[in-house]
Design an enzyme around this catalytic site. Structure first.
Site, PDB file in Angstrom:
ATOM      1  N   LYS A  10     -70.314-113.324  -1.072  1.00  0.00           N
ATOM      2  CA  LYS A  10     -71.104-112.698  -0.001  1.00  0.00           C
ATOM      3  C   LYS A  10     -70.487-111.329   0.292  1.00  0.00           C
ATOM      4  CE  LYS A  10     -69.488-113.619   3.914  1.00  0.00           C
ATOM      5  NZ  LYS A  10     -68.940-112.434   4.581  1.00  0.00           N
ATOM      6  N   ALA A  90     -59.349-116.569  -2.185  1.00  0.00           N
ATOM      7  CA  ALA A  90     -59.551-117.244  -0.909  1.00  0.00           C
ATOM      8  C   ALA A  90     -59.226-116.306   0.252  1.00  0.00           C
ATOM      9  CB  ALA A  90     -58.667-118.491  -0.834  1.00  0.00           C
ATOM     10  N   ALA A  91     -59.781-116.618   1.413  1.00  0.00           N
ATOM     11  CA  ALA A  91     -59.534-115.844   2.644  1.00  0.00           C
ATOM     12  C   ALA A  91     -59.693-114.353   2.380  1.00  0.00           C
ATOM     13  CB  ALA A  91     -58.146-116.143   3.196  1.00  0.00           C
ATOM     14  N   ALA A  92     -60.826-113.999   1.753  1.00  0.00           N
ATOM     15  CA  ALA A  92     -60.993-112.652   1.229  1.00  0.00           C
ATOM     16  C   ALA A  92     -62.134-111.875   1.863  1.00  0.00           C
ATOM     17  CB  ALA A  92     -61.194-112.710  -0.291  1.00  0.00           C
ATOM     18  N   GLY A  95     -66.765-114.812   1.753  1.00  0.00           N
ATOM     19  CA  GLY A  95     -67.421-116.093   1.956  1.00  0.00           C
ATOM     20  C   GLY A  95     -67.180-117.128   0.893  1.00  0.00           C
ATOM     21  N   GLY A  96     -66.050-117.080   0.208  1.00  0.00           N
ATOM     22  CA  GLY A  96     -65.818-118.000  -0.896  1.00  0.00           C
ATOM     23  C   GLY A  96     -65.953-119.458  -0.511  1.00  0.00           C
ATOM     24  N   SER A  98     -67.227-120.770   2.278  1.00  0.00           N
ATOM     25  CA  SER A  98     -68.543-121.045   2.849  1.00  0.00           C
ATOM     26  C   SER A  98     -69.611-121.114   1.765  1.00  0.00           C
ATOM     27  CB  SER A  98     -68.918-119.963   3.867  1.00  0.00           C
ATOM     28  OG  SER A  98     -68.033-119.976   4.967  1.00  0.00           O
ATOM     29  N   ASP A 128     -70.547-119.090   8.465  1.00  0.00           N
ATOM     30  CA  ASP A 128     -71.158-118.433   7.319  1.00  0.00           C
ATOM     31  C   ASP A 128     -71.907-119.384   6.394  1.00  0.00           C
ATOM     32  OD1 ASP A 128     -70.518-115.826   7.889  1.00  0.00           O
ATOM     33  OD2 ASP A 128     -68.751-115.741   6.595  1.00  0.00           O
TER      34      ASP A 128
END
Length: 282
Positions: A10, A90-92, A95-96, A98, A128
């Site tokens: 996203k 991750a945590a990027a 929206g990985g 989600s 998200d």
């Protein structure tokens, strides 16, 4: 039967923080597209859910109920052997997790022949997740529950770069000095949409840069690439994106960034224009 689904990145082309509710949730106004870069999830029916994770970004990804993929199966009340090919960091801010949850919901509903849960139930997985069930150009308002699909996205040559740092979303929101900012300036001009996007904002960019100054380095490098029309951070970071004027500029930018910073994650991509999810069943 095996079902395979695609969980795209996203990209928040804009992200305006317009207020904060009494329960602490922030109110947003964001224009979103989905990229043709993302994770892949394969699932088959079994008696008890188990999750396997592989891929270049698999390190540290939980395989228990902390993972939204497992929570999605629990929400539906079904079980599956799920394999997650983790290609997105991750945590990027893209929206990985989600997107993985949304794709899992879609795939499991197909696998078991059941409808999607109610919007409120989907929202319980994360703000998200309802958004990541959409495709095309989407306006997201409220805390993520107000979604307006605006049609197919413009043709874009995109570059995404993450400097391999995690920026916790609560930290970024806490550092945001002003929680009540103007919404996006509508209407969007379809004949000059890049200029319109450039006049909008990501209100979380400055606090994220304060938390991780390397984000500013990423933005500076993207903006220095020939053919860069716009560079901005996505979501709460640390992934940044650039809109390039053509495919050659896009490929050159990725090659340059990978050479200069091989430790960074960098990909070329385009905005998805197809169906909600790519699926294959056997």
């Amino acid at each position: 039967m095996t079902v395979e689904v695609f969980a795209p990145a996203k990209i928040n082309l804009t992200l305006h923080v317009t207020g904060q509710r009494s329960d602490g949730y922030h109110l947003l106004d964001s224009l979103v597209v989905f990229a043709d870069a993302g994770d892949r999830i394969t699932m088959t029916k079994v008696a008890e859910t188990r999750l396997e994770v592989s891929g270049p970004c698999a390190a540290g990804v939980p395989t228990d109920a902390r993972n939204l993929v497992v929570k999605a199966a629990q929400l539906l009340g079904v079980a599956a052997h799920i394999h997650l090919q983790k290609n997105l960091p991750a945590a990027a801010g893209i929206g990985g997790g989600s997107s993985d949850a949304a794709a899992t919901l879609s795939g499991l509903c197909q696998l078991y022949g059941v409808p999607l849960p109610t919007p409120d139930a989907v929202l319980s997985l994360g703000a998200d997740v309802p958004l990541c069930l959409k495709r095309g150009l989407v306006r997201m308002e409220g805390i993520g529950e107000q979604l307006s699909t605006l049609g197919p996205p413009p043709d874009m040559h995109l570059v995404m770069v993450n400097p391999r740092v995690e920026v916790p979303t609560p930290t970024v929101f806490k550092a945001l000095s002003c929680k009540e900012n103007p919404a996006m300036n509508w209407p969007m001009n379809p004949t000059d949409w890049v200029s319109w996007v450039a006049r909008q904002r990501n209100d979380l960019e400055a606090p994220a840069v304060s938390a991780e100054p390397v984000i500013a380095d990423v933005l500076d490098m993207l903006r220095a690439q020939p053919g860069c029309q716009l560079a901005r951070m996505s979501g709460s970071g640390a992934t940044c994106f650039a809109i390039m004027e053509n495919a050659q500029a896009q490929q050159n930018a990725v090659a340059h960034i990978k050479t200069a910073h091989p430790e960074w994650w960098a990909v070329a991509c385009k905005a998805l224009t197809g169906n909600q999810f790519s699926r294959e069943t056997t």
